[in-house]
Motif scaffolding. Structure first.
Motif, PDB file in Angstrom:
ATOM      1  N   HIS A   1     105.926 154.488  74.206  1.00  0.00           N
ATOM      2  CA  HIS A   1     106.698 153.244  74.229  1.00  0.00           C
ATOM      3  C   HIS A   1     105.843 152.034  73.882  1.00  0.00           C
ATOM      4  CE1 HIS A   1     109.515 155.317  77.378  1.00  0.00           C
ATOM      5  NE2 HIS A   1     109.683 155.783  76.162  1.00  0.00           N
ATOM      6  N   ALA A   2     104.516 152.187  73.999  1.00  0.00           N
ATOM      7  CA  ALA A   2     103.638 151.029  73.823  1.00  0.00           C
ATOM      8  C   ALA A   2     102.610 151.178  72.700  1.00  0.00           C
ATOM      9  CB  ALA A   2     102.903 150.738  75.139  1.00  0.00           C
ATOM     10  N   VAL A   3     102.218 152.414  72.377  1.00  0.00           N
ATOM     11  CA  VAL A   3     101.186 152.614  71.348  1.00  0.00           C
ATOM     12  C   VAL A   3     101.767 152.361  69.958  1.00  0.00           C
ATOM     13  CG1 VAL A   3      99.793 154.367  70.175  1.00  0.00           C
ATOM     14  CG2 VAL A   3      99.761 154.209  72.648  1.00  0.00           C
ATOM     15  N   THR A   4     101.063 151.541  69.175  1.00  0.00           N
ATOM     16  CA  THR A   4     101.497 151.315  67.787  1.00  0.00           C
ATOM     17  C   THR A   4     100.574 151.972  66.776  1.00  0.00           C
ATOM     18  OG1 THR A   4     100.476 149.131  68.008  1.00  0.00           O
ATOM     19  CG2 THR A   4     102.873 149.241  68.090  1.00  0.00           C
ATOM     20  N   SER A   5      99.324 152.283  67.180  1.00  0.00           N
ATOM     21  CA  SER A   5      98.430 153.014  66.285  1.00  0.00           C
ATOM     22  C   SER A   5      97.279 153.611  67.078  1.00  0.00           C
ATOM     23  CB  SER A   5      97.877 152.101  65.180  1.00  0.00           C
ATOM     24  OG  SER A   5      97.014 151.122  65.733  1.00  0.00           O
ATOM     25  N   ALA A   6      96.643 154.598  66.482  1.00  0.00           N
ATOM     26  CA  ALA A   6      95.460 155.213  67.092  1.00  0.00           C
ATOM     27  C   ALA A   6      94.475 155.571  65.990  1.00  0.00           C
ATOM     28  CB  ALA A   6      95.841 156.461  67.875  1.00  0.00           C
ATOM     29  N   THR A   7      93.209 155.337  66.266  1.00  0.00           N
ATOM     30  CA  THR A   7      92.146 155.794  65.372  1.00  0.00           C
ATOM     31  C   THR A   7      91.675 157.149  65.868  1.00  0.00           C
ATOM     32  OG1 THR A   7      91.456 153.542  64.861  1.00  0.00           O
ATOM     33  CG2 THR A   7      89.851 155.285  64.456  1.00  0.00           C
ATOM     34  N   VAL A   8      91.599 158.108  64.960  1.00  0.00           N
ATOM     35  CA  VAL A   8      91.194 159.461  65.334  1.00  0.00           C
ATOM     36  C   VAL A   8      90.094 159.944  64.405  1.00  0.00           C
ATOM     37  CG1 VAL A   8      93.538 159.967  66.155  1.00  0.00           C
ATOM     38  CG2 VAL A   8      92.870 160.657  63.844  1.00  0.00           C
ATOM     39  N   LEU A   9      89.419 160.984  64.839  1.00  0.00           N
ATOM     40  CA  LEU A   9      88.459 161.695  64.003  1.00  0.00           C
ATOM     41  C   LEU A   9      88.941 163.113  63.795  1.00  0.00           C
ATOM     42  CD1 LEU A   9      84.971 160.623  65.412  1.00  0.00           C
ATOM     43  CD2 LEU A   9      85.646 160.503  63.010  1.00  0.00           C
ATOM     44  N   THR A  10      88.836 163.587  62.557  1.00  0.00           N
ATOM     45  CA  THR A  10      89.092 165.002  62.311  1.00  0.00           C
ATOM     46  C   THR A  10      87.876 165.796  62.774  1.00  0.00           C
ATOM     47  OG1 THR A  10      88.077 165.035  60.118  1.00  0.00           O
ATOM     48  CG2 THR A  10      90.411 164.373  60.255  1.00  0.00           C
ATOM     49  N   ARG A  11      88.037 167.097  62.890  1.00  0.00           N
ATOM     50  CA  ARG A  11      86.921 167.938  63.315  1.00  0.00           C
ATOM     51  C   ARG A  11      85.767 167.908  62.308  1.00  0.00           C
ATOM     52  NH1 ARG A  11      86.903 169.601  68.723  1.00  0.00           N
ATOM     53  NH2 ARG A  11      89.017 169.161  69.399  1.00  0.00           N
ATOM     54  N   ALA A  12      86.064 167.536  61.058  1.00  0.00           N
ATOM     55  CA  ALA A  12      85.015 167.425  60.044  1.00  0.00           C
ATOM     56  C   ALA A  12      84.336 166.061  60.080  1.00  0.00           C
ATOM     57  CB  ALA A  12      85.608 167.675  58.655  1.00  0.00           C
ATOM     58  N   GLY A  13      84.799 165.180  60.983  1.00  0.00           N
ATOM     59  CA  GLY A  13      84.156 163.882  61.140  1.00  0.00           C
ATOM     60  C   GLY A  13      84.708 162.782  60.262  1.00  0.00           C
TER      61      GLY A  13
END
Length: 300
Positions: A144-156
């Motif tokens: 309900h509140a998150v608009t984006s997330a930064t993630v890392l793939t397993r390959a970096g």
């Protein structure tokens, strides 16, 4: 060889054969071959790239509040993100590192007079874990509140996912499906009254304290809510409150929780989970699905 990781990353502190019971909220779990608590996203990226390129098993966890690590522990490298805990409020947004406490994040929102995260005021997990599983309470969910997330793939590789790409569902996000690692999340909230926000947070925390066994080690809510039922009520009506296997027991205060009452092992927890599932299935025909993540290896 995983041993080489120590010399490859001289600025990181690696703990060998580290008991994961020191980090889990159940106070159970076997050892990690190697454990590291990096302080920056660049360090996490470098570690993921190295383990990927050298086919070293790697497990990334946050605050370990809704997690059971089996008694055989975890092979390879365990990365715990709780040293990455920066939280920043700007305008109508709060951006928090994956290792930041969700409770602290709600406090930052309140201090900035931002409303929309009150439901999470007592959820003990990290921001990364909350986004990973779309944590929720009292009618609210992270989605309900998150608009984006930064993630890392397993390959970096760094990626930024918008709300739709996160594909939120009940205790689900695309991050689970794609085996990615949350690095940070941005919450977009609304302007509110700081005192009113605090009052709502205080009210929800009082309800939580009254209903949940917060004084004993536990992994939080063990099971997902089955459609048309309340998990705690099913377990209660099955006569299981107080039922104990080894040092783990069904909470007398809230039957949806399993508490560590006497030096429980992860095996005690898992055996009790299976027993609860079996009894509830036999009595009511309802399949209880675990909400808690169970990882690691069984003790040989």
């Amino acid at each position: 060889m995983i041993e080489n990781i120590v010399t490859e990353f001289p600025n990181e502190t690696f703990l060998k054969d580290e008991p994961l019971s020191r980090y889990t909220h159940t106070k159970t779990g076997g050892n990690a071959d190697y454990l590291v608590l990096p302080k920056t996203s660049d360090a996490v990226q470098a570690l993921l790239k190295y383990t990927y390129e050298n086919t070293i098993p790697v497990t990334v966890i946050g605050n370990a509040s809704n997690l059971i690590v089996r008694d055989g522990g975890i092979r390879g490298l365990v990365i715990i993100l709780t040293q990455m805990a920066k939280i920043e409020a700007t305008g109508l947004t709060v951006t928090a590192d994956a290792g930041a406490s969700l409770i602290e994040t709600t406090k930052h929102a309140q201090a900035a007079s931002l409303t929309g995260l009150e439901f999470a005021a007592g959820i003990p997990g990290s921001v990364g874990g909350a986004v990973f599983m779309n944590a929720g309470a009292y009618g609210g969910e992270i989605s309900h509140a998150v608009t984006s997330a930064t993630v890392l793939t397993r390959a970096g590789e760094f990626k930024t996912l918008n709300h739709d790409e996160l594909d939120f569902g009940y205790r689900h996000s695309s991050i689970q499906d794609d085996d990615e690692v949350v690095i940070s999340a941005t919450f977009t909230l609304e302007k509110g009254d700081a005192q009113a926000i605090q009052a709502q947070m205080d009210d929800l925390n009082a309800k939580r304290a009254a209903k949940q066994p917060l004084l004993l080690p536990s992994c939080g809510s063990v099971f997902k809510r089955p459609v048309g039922h309340f998990t705690g009520k099913l377990i209660q009506e099955a006569g299981l409150p107080g039922y104990q296997m080894g040092g783990a027991a069904v909470s007398l205060k809230h039957a949806g929780f399993i508490v560590n009452v006497n030096h429980a092992t992860a095996t005690d927890y898992i055996d009790l989970i299976h027993h609860i599932q079996s009894v509830v299935k036999a009595k009511f025909g309802v399949e209880l699905e675990t909400e808690v993540r169970i990882i690691g290896e069984a003790k040989s």
